[in-house]
Design a protein around this motif. Structure first.
Motif, PDB file in Angstrom:
ATOM      1  N   LEU A  39      58.195 -81.643  27.542  1.00 38.07           N
ATOM      2  CA  LEU A  39      57.071 -80.734  27.777  1.00 38.07           C
ATOM      3  C   LEU A  39      57.462 -79.487  28.549  1.00 38.07           C
ATOM      4  N   GLU A  40      58.124 -79.655  29.687  1.00 34.10           N
ATOM      5  CA  GLU A  40      58.460 -78.487  30.511  1.00 34.10           C
ATOM      6  C   GLU A  40      59.416 -77.552  29.785  1.00 34.10           C
ATOM      7  N   ASP A  41      60.404 -78.103  29.095  1.00 37.40           N
ATOM      8  CA  ASP A  41      61.348 -77.277  28.332  1.00 37.40           C
ATOM      9  C   ASP A  41      60.633 -76.517  27.225  1.00 37.40           C
ATOM     10  N   HIS A  42      59.694 -77.195  26.557  1.00 38.63           N
ATOM     11  CA  HIS A  42      58.939 -76.545  25.472  1.00 38.63           C
ATOM     12  C   HIS A  42      58.153 -75.356  26.003  1.00 38.63           C
ATOM     13  N   LEU A  43      57.446 -75.556  27.107  1.00 38.97           N
ATOM     14  CA  LEU A  43      56.640 -74.470  27.666  1.00 38.97           C
ATOM     15  C   LEU A  43      57.518 -73.315  28.141  1.00 38.97           C
ATOM     16  N   GLU A  48      55.910 -67.159  26.202  1.00 36.95           N
ATOM     17  CA  GLU A  48      55.431 -65.822  25.842  1.00 36.95           C
ATOM     18  C   GLU A  48      55.002 -65.720  24.375  1.00 36.95           C
ATOM     19  N   GLU A  49      55.124 -66.805  23.624  1.00 33.50           N
ATOM     20  CA  GLU A  49      54.756 -66.776  22.203  1.00 33.50           C
ATOM     21  C   GLU A  49      53.255 -67.014  22.032  1.00 33.50           C
ATOM     22  N   ASP A  50      52.685 -66.402  20.999  1.00 31.37           N
ATOM     23  CA  ASP A  50      51.231 -66.460  20.799  1.00 31.37           C
ATOM     24  C   ASP A  50      50.721 -67.888  20.673  1.00 31.37           C
ATOM     25  N   GLU A  51      51.444 -68.724  19.930  1.00 33.75           N
ATOM     26  CA  GLU A  51      50.979 -70.092  19.725  1.00 33.75           C
ATOM     27  C   GLU A  51      50.895 -70.844  21.046  1.00 33.75           C
ATOM     28  N   CYS A  52      51.909 -70.686  21.875  1.00 38.52           N
ATOM     29  CA  CYS A  52      51.919 -71.345  23.179  1.00 38.52           C
ATOM     30  C   CYS A  52      50.799 -70.796  24.068  1.00 38.52           C
ATOM     31  N   HIS A 116      52.010 -79.302  18.078  1.00 37.99           N
ATOM     32  CA  HIS A 116      53.002 -78.223  17.966  1.00 37.99           C
ATOM     33  C   HIS A 116      54.380 -78.688  18.426  1.00 37.99           C
ATOM     34  N   MET A 117      54.418 -79.534  19.441  1.00 35.40           N
ATOM     35  CA  MET A 117      55.704 -80.051  19.904  1.00 35.40           C
ATOM     36  C   MET A 117      56.302 -81.030  18.904  1.00 35.40           C
ATOM     37  N   TRP A 118      55.459 -81.881  18.349  1.00 33.68           N
ATOM     38  CA  TRP A 118      55.958 -82.859  17.368  1.00 33.68           C
ATOM     39  C   TRP A 118      56.450 -82.175  16.100  1.00 33.68           C
ATOM     40  N   ARG A 119      55.855 -81.039  15.753  1.00 30.95           N
ATOM     41  CA  ARG A 119      56.289 -80.320  14.551  1.00 30.95           C
ATOM     42  C   ARG A 119      57.777 -80.001  14.628  1.00 30.95           C
ATOM     43  N   ALA A 120      58.223 -79.532  15.774  1.00 28.66           N
ATOM     44  CA  ALA A 120      59.645 -79.200  15.939  1.00 28.66           C
ATOM     45  C   ALA A 120      60.502 -80.455  15.850  1.00 28.66           C
ATOM     46  N   ALA A 121      60.014 -81.558  16.423  1.00 34.20           N
ATOM     47  CA  ALA A 121      60.785 -82.805  16.413  1.00 34.20           C
ATOM     48  C   ALA A 121      60.895 -83.384  15.001  1.00 34.20           C
ATOM     49  N   TYR A 122      59.801 -83.349  14.250  1.00 32.33           N
ATOM     50  CA  TYR A 122      59.836 -83.858  12.877  1.00 32.33           C
ATOM     51  C   TYR A 122      60.734 -82.989  11.990  1.00 32.33           C
ATOM     52  N   SER A 123      60.546 -81.681  12.070  1.00 28.64           N
ATOM     53  CA  SER A 123      61.283 -80.779  11.171  1.00 28.64           C
ATOM     54  C   SER A 123      62.775 -80.804  11.439  1.00 28.64           C
TER      55      SER A 123
END
Length: 261
Positions: A39-43, A48-52, A116-123
């Protein structure tokens, strides 16, 4: 456990995920720990990204609503537009997310960030969605018999599509006619099932709902849907009263179709 019949009036099946199509251990031992660990690394990486920014904005709104409702929660004003200490702001978001997860909250804000975090992990292939071996063959059979199949889960629609799009069975999204999450309403509220029936273009009595949670089963039943409770290893044990009231199955293979060519 004896086979159960899908009522002849059924035109669509509505499926829960956790404990129904997918082991509870997958969610509790793989998906949730991934969020806590990254979580902390993702944030920090996407702050600064719009989705976040949208995710954080939604979390802020949820926090404000919790405070209005006098719910115990970390009291912070998370606002990226005025906060000068980015690290402090990130820690506040982390604290709130971990609090929500510990409380097993089903808030849309939490589920959106997790998705949104799981999307990166799955892909990236770090996670593959687990599905019970009886699920996909059964769904294929139902579809061959002209039944529509939908998902209703507390996880976001995006998280649902990731699980079935990057599953141990490959991409099986084409087997589903639609997805619903808590944006349509809570799973323990009968009005949610009425809305789902309306979105499907069906009468509630034409829908059979499969879930492992009796509170959800009760809400769907109150809305007029047919209900089957799924008993899987690790699912919450049913009371004698619940076992007597609901039709129970331990595998999708036990479902028999009646009155269909």
């Amino acid at each position: 456990m004896a086979a159960a019949s899908i009522p002849a009036c059924t035109g669509a099946l509505l499926l829960d995920i956790e404990g129904t199509t997918t082991p509870i251990t997958f969610v509790k031992d793989i998906l949730f720990p991934y969020i806590r660990e990254h979580l902390e690394d993702h944030l920090s990486s996407h702050w600064e990204e719009d989705e976040c920014k949208q995710d954080v904005h939604l979390l802020k709104k949820q926090m404000e609503e919790d405070m209005k409702q006098n719910r115990a929660c970390p009291v912070h004003a998370v606002d990226q537009t005025v906060h000068t200490d980015e690290e402090k702001a990130i820690r506040e978001v982390v604290e709130n997310v971990l609090w929500q997860m510990a409380a097993d909250r089903k808030s849309t804000a939490l589920k959106q960030l997790q998705g949104h975090m799981w999307r990166a992990a799955y892909s990236s292939g770090r996670i593959k969605g687990e599905i019970y071996p009886d699920v996909i063959p059964s769904i294929k059979t139902w579809r061959e018999r002209s039944l529509k199949v939908y998902i209703y889960s507390s996880g976001s629609v995006e998280a649902q599509k990731l699980l079935f799009g990057y599953s141990v069975e490959g991409d099986v999204l084409e087997l589903f006619d639609g997805h619903f999450d808590t944006t349509i309403g809570a799973k323990v509220d009968s009005k949610s099932y009425e809305r789902i029936a309306e979105r499907m273009g069906c009468q509630p009595e034409e829908i059979t709902f499969l879930t492992d949670v009796t509170r959800e089963a009760k809400a769907a039943e109150e809305a007029g849907m047919n209900v089957l409770v799924v008993v899987r290893p690790g699912n919450m044990e049913l009371t004698e009263e619940e076992s007597a009231h609901y039709k129970l199955i331990t595998s999708f293979c036990q479902l028999q179709l009646t009155g269909r060519a």
